[in-house]
Motif scaffolding. Sequence first.
Motif, PDB file in Angstrom:
ATOM      1  N   LEU A 241      42.752  47.012  63.524  1.00  0.00           N
ATOM      2  CA  LEU A 241      42.616  46.058  62.429  1.00  0.00           C
ATOM      3  C   LEU A 241      43.935  45.917  61.694  1.00  0.00           C
ATOM      4  CD1 LEU A 241      39.210  47.370  61.001  1.00  0.00           C
ATOM      5  CD2 LEU A 241      39.543  45.235  62.291  1.00  0.00           C
ATOM      6  N   GLU A 242      44.262  44.722  61.260  1.00  0.00           N
ATOM      7  CA  GLU A 242      45.483  44.514  60.474  1.00  0.00           C
ATOM      8  C   GLU A 242      45.248  43.474  59.388  1.00  0.00           C
ATOM      9  OE1 GLU A 242      48.604  43.223  63.023  1.00  0.00           O
ATOM     10  OE2 GLU A 242      47.662  41.309  63.540  1.00  0.00           O
ATOM     11  N   ILE A 243      45.969  43.645  58.297  1.00  0.00           N
ATOM     12  CA  ILE A 243      45.861  42.723  57.163  1.00  0.00           C
ATOM     13  C   ILE A 243      46.792  41.537  57.388  1.00  0.00           C
ATOM     14  CG2 ILE A 243      46.231  42.452  54.684  1.00  0.00           C
ATOM     15  CD1 ILE A 243      45.587  45.439  54.400  1.00  0.00           C
ATOM     16  N   VAL A 244      46.230  40.342  57.306  1.00  0.00           N
ATOM     17  CA  VAL A 244      46.999  39.118  57.532  1.00  0.00           C
ATOM     18  C   VAL A 244      47.405  38.460  56.215  1.00  0.00           C
ATOM     19  CG1 VAL A 244      46.893  36.800  58.544  1.00  0.00           C
ATOM     20  CG2 VAL A 244      45.864  38.742  59.739  1.00  0.00           C
ATOM     21  N   TRP A 245      46.553  38.583  55.197  1.00  0.00           N
ATOM     22  CA  TRP A 245      46.800  37.914  53.902  1.00  0.00           C
ATOM     23  C   TRP A 245      46.202  38.753  52.801  1.00  0.00           C
ATOM     24  CZ3 TRP A 245      43.188  36.302  50.320  1.00  0.00           C
ATOM     25  CH2 TRP A 245      43.649  35.456  49.288  1.00  0.00           C
ATOM     26  N   ARG A 246      46.831  38.694  51.628  1.00  0.00           N
ATOM     27  CA  ARG A 246      46.301  39.368  50.442  1.00  0.00           C
ATOM     28  C   ARG A 246      46.354  38.413  49.254  1.00  0.00           C
ATOM     29  NH1 ARG A 246      50.701  44.021  49.409  1.00  0.00           N
ATOM     30  NH2 ARG A 246      50.435  44.219  51.671  1.00  0.00           N
ATOM     31  N   SER A 247      45.416  38.562  48.351  1.00  0.00           N
ATOM     32  CA  SER A 247      45.425  37.771  47.118  1.00  0.00           C
ATOM     33  C   SER A 247      46.450  38.358  46.154  1.00  0.00           C
ATOM     34  CB  SER A 247      44.042  37.815  46.465  1.00  0.00           C
ATOM     35  OG  SER A 247      43.804  39.111  45.896  1.00  0.00           O
ATOM     36  N   PRO A 248      46.736  37.684  45.062  1.00  0.00           N
ATOM     37  CA  PRO A 248      47.470  38.341  43.972  1.00  0.00           C
ATOM     38  C   PRO A 248      46.651  39.537  43.466  1.00  0.00           C
ATOM     39  CG  PRO A 248      47.405  35.965  43.640  1.00  0.00           C
ATOM     40  CD  PRO A 248      46.448  36.265  44.756  1.00  0.00           C
ATOM     41  N   PRO A 249      47.295  40.515  42.824  1.00  0.00           N
ATOM     42  CA  PRO A 249      46.562  41.693  42.335  1.00  0.00           C
ATOM     43  C   PRO A 249      45.535  41.333  41.265  1.00  0.00           C
ATOM     44  CG  PRO A 249      48.818  41.666  41.495  1.00  0.00           C
ATOM     45  CD  PRO A 249      48.733  40.585  42.515  1.00  0.00           C
ATOM     46  N   ILE A 250      44.425  42.075  41.264  1.00  0.00           N
ATOM     47  CA  ILE A 250      43.309  41.814  40.354  1.00  0.00           C
ATOM     48  C   ILE A 250      43.028  43.060  39.523  1.00  0.00           C
ATOM     49  CG2 ILE A 250      40.874  41.165  40.209  1.00  0.00           C
ATOM     50  CD1 ILE A 250      41.209  40.051  43.101  1.00  0.00           C
ATOM     51  N   PRO A 251      43.030  42.986  38.202  1.00  0.00           N
ATOM     52  CA  PRO A 251      42.660  44.147  37.384  1.00  0.00           C
ATOM     53  C   PRO A 251      41.194  44.525  37.602  1.00  0.00           C
ATOM     54  CG  PRO A 251      43.803  42.483  36.070  1.00  0.00           C
ATOM     55  CD  PRO A 251      43.433  41.835  37.368  1.00  0.00           C
ATOM     56  N   TYR A 252      40.886  45.817  37.428  1.00  0.00           N
ATOM     57  CA  TYR A 252      39.525  46.292  37.646  1.00  0.00           C
ATOM     58  C   TYR A 252      38.566  45.878  36.536  1.00  0.00           C
ATOM     59  CZ  TYR A 252      40.793  49.379  41.534  1.00  0.00           C
ATOM     60  OH  TYR A 252      41.203  49.867  42.740  1.00  0.00           O
ATOM     61  N   SER A 253      39.034  45.826  35.318  1.00  0.00           N
ATOM     62  CA  SER A 253      38.172  45.513  34.183  1.00  0.00           C
ATOM     63  C   SER A 253      38.982  44.739  33.156  1.00  0.00           C
ATOM     64  CB  SER A 253      37.593  46.798  33.557  1.00  0.00           C
ATOM     65  OG  SER A 253      38.641  47.650  33.116  1.00  0.00           O
ATOM     66  N   ALA A 254      38.302  44.298  32.119  1.00  0.00           N
ATOM     67  CA  ALA A 254      38.988  43.557  31.047  1.00  0.00           C
ATOM     68  C   ALA A 254      38.375  43.965  29.714  1.00  0.00           C
ATOM     69  CB  ALA A 254      38.860  42.054  31.264  1.00  0.00           C
ATOM     70  N   HIS A 255      39.005  44.924  29.038  1.00  0.00           N
ATOM     71  CA  HIS A 255      38.583  45.258  27.673  1.00  0.00           C
ATOM     72  C   HIS A 255      39.083  44.115  26.793  1.00  0.00           C
ATOM     73  CE1 HIS A 255      37.113  49.515  27.961  1.00  0.00           C
ATOM     74  NE2 HIS A 255      37.564  49.286  29.176  1.00  0.00           N
ATOM     75  N   SER A 256      38.159  43.283  26.344  1.00  0.00           N
ATOM     76  CA  SER A 256      38.504  41.987  25.761  1.00  0.00           C
ATOM     77  C   SER A 256      38.133  41.906  24.290  1.00  0.00           C
ATOM     78  CB  SER A 256      37.787  40.873  26.527  1.00  0.00           C
ATOM     79  OG  SER A 256      38.103  40.933  27.900  1.00  0.00           O
ATOM     80  N   LEU A 257      38.930  41.137  23.566  1.00  0.00           N
ATOM     81  CA  LEU A 257      38.754  40.976  22.124  1.00  0.00           C
ATOM     82  C   LEU A 257      38.720  39.491  21.808  1.00  0.00           C
ATOM     83  CD1 LEU A 257      38.702  43.094  19.772  1.00  0.00           C
ATOM     84  CD2 LEU A 257      41.086  42.488  19.342  1.00  0.00           C
ATOM     85  N   ARG A 258      37.983  39.134  20.793  1.00  0.00           N
ATOM     86  CA  ARG A 258      37.987  37.749  20.329  1.00  0.00           C
ATOM     87  C   ARG A 258      39.403  37.353  19.938  1.00  0.00           C
ATOM     88  NH1 ARG A 258      34.086  33.737  20.214  1.00  0.00           N
ATOM     89  NH2 ARG A 258      35.127  33.050  18.304  1.00  0.00           N
ATOM     90  N   LYS A 259      39.837  36.184  20.396  1.00  0.00           N
ATOM     91  CA  LYS A 259      41.215  35.748  20.177  1.00  0.00           C
ATOM     92  C   LYS A 259      41.501  35.454  18.708  1.00  0.00           C
ATOM     93  CE  LYS A 259      42.923  33.110  23.381  1.00  0.00           C
ATOM     94  NZ  LYS A 259      43.246  31.913  24.210  1.00  0.00           N
ATOM     95  N   ASP A 260      40.464  35.128  17.924  1.00  0.00           N
ATOM     96  CA  ASP A 260      40.700  34.744  16.533  1.00  0.00           C
ATOM     97  C   ASP A 260      40.868  35.946  15.598  1.00  0.00           C
ATOM     98  OD1 ASP A 260      38.074  35.601  16.599  1.00  0.00           O
ATOM     99  OD2 ASP A 260      37.187  33.703  15.940  1.00  0.00           O
ATOM    100  N   LEU A 261      40.801  37.153  16.113  1.00  0.00           N
ATOM    101  CA  LEU A 261      41.060  38.328  15.284  1.00  0.00           C
ATOM    102  C   LEU A 261      42.563  38.469  15.046  1.00  0.00           C
ATOM    103  CD1 LEU A 261      38.501  40.776  16.900  1.00  0.00           C
ATOM    104  CD2 LEU A 261      38.418  39.861  14.581  1.00  0.00           C
ATOM    105  N   PRO A 262      42.982  39.113  13.955  1.00  0.00           N
ATOM    106  CA  PRO A 262      44.408  39.173  13.614  1.00  0.00           C
ATOM    107  C   PRO A 262      45.223  39.969  14.632  1.00  0.00           C
ATOM    108  CG  PRO A 262      43.100  40.522  12.109  1.00  0.00           C
ATOM    109  CD  PRO A 262      42.130  39.725  12.910  1.00  0.00           C
TER     110      PRO A 262
END
Length: 323
Positions: A241-262
């Motif tokens: 088996l061999e890898i022919v193509w890869r996507s851009p890197p993807i983070p595992y999670s996203a600890h996210s905050l509301r953008k309107d916070l200071p």
Amino acid sequence: MPVSAKGKVDIVSFLMNRAIAAVTVLLSAAFFGAQAQDADDLPDRLRLGVIVAADEGARDRVEPFRLALEDIADLPVDLFLMETMADAAEAIAAGRIDYARLSPSAYAAVHQLCACVEPLVTAGPDDFPARFYAILVAGAGAEKATLTSLKGTRLAVGGAHAVTGYRVPLANLAADGIDARSHFGALVEVQNPLEGLRAVLDGRVQAALAWSTLAGEAKNGYTAGTLNDYYVSGGAGFENLEIVWRSPPIPYSAHSLRKDLPDVLKRRLRAGLMDLRREAPDAYLAIEPDLPGGFEPVVHADYRPLLRTFEDAYATVLDPAGR
């Protein structure tokens, strides 16, 4: 009375020092004024949403993280328990919570809904960079396979909702100029990524979609992912088996905050979370029990491979009916 060259230099130095001092005072006033304004804009408390599914002890389990977040934010933190990732995504989009640990796909979905969140950190499984990849795997032959050489062949894919087995690779191949529906002779749905690798090896298809960390030893299938699962299972033909193509890197999670916070709160939270595994490992593991490698900072652009899956430009290639 003529001024000497030294006198001219002294005068110039005096004037420059006066100008520098004035600018320093102005900058300091602006900086501390902004800090004071940010402090005035801080919310009274922070609303944390945590996904619990069927975990009846979730409130006690995440309590160390809630307490640590209070120390980091220097604000009271209220805990809201969510049954599903979809519930958390809808709650932060609607403004009912301020902070949530989202999956990469959920982060992209929330951004599509309201563009009202931003990521602070992502967690990783180990000490390698906290990223993984969608990959396209083919059988190894006398000549290295390429996307061009695979034109007109059969590609194994997951179901239409599979992130790394369908959505991410098809959208990001399209971004690279490859429409999988017209490039490949057929897209063949398989039960899971391991079945896709077996289909490559037994000749049912010529390539398959999978995922990998692409970290560690290639000869072992890397540290995690479909290739590693196949290698660990003792599957025959792994070396073919061999890898022919890869996507851009993807983070595992996203600890996210509301953008309107200071911004001052966002900076405070990101800095504190970055130190959390070292300073309070029990609090870190309370929120990331499956990804013990620690937090890394992320920005919105890091989720581009997922964001594409919600864009109109890639809707046709992602439609199972190809419409």
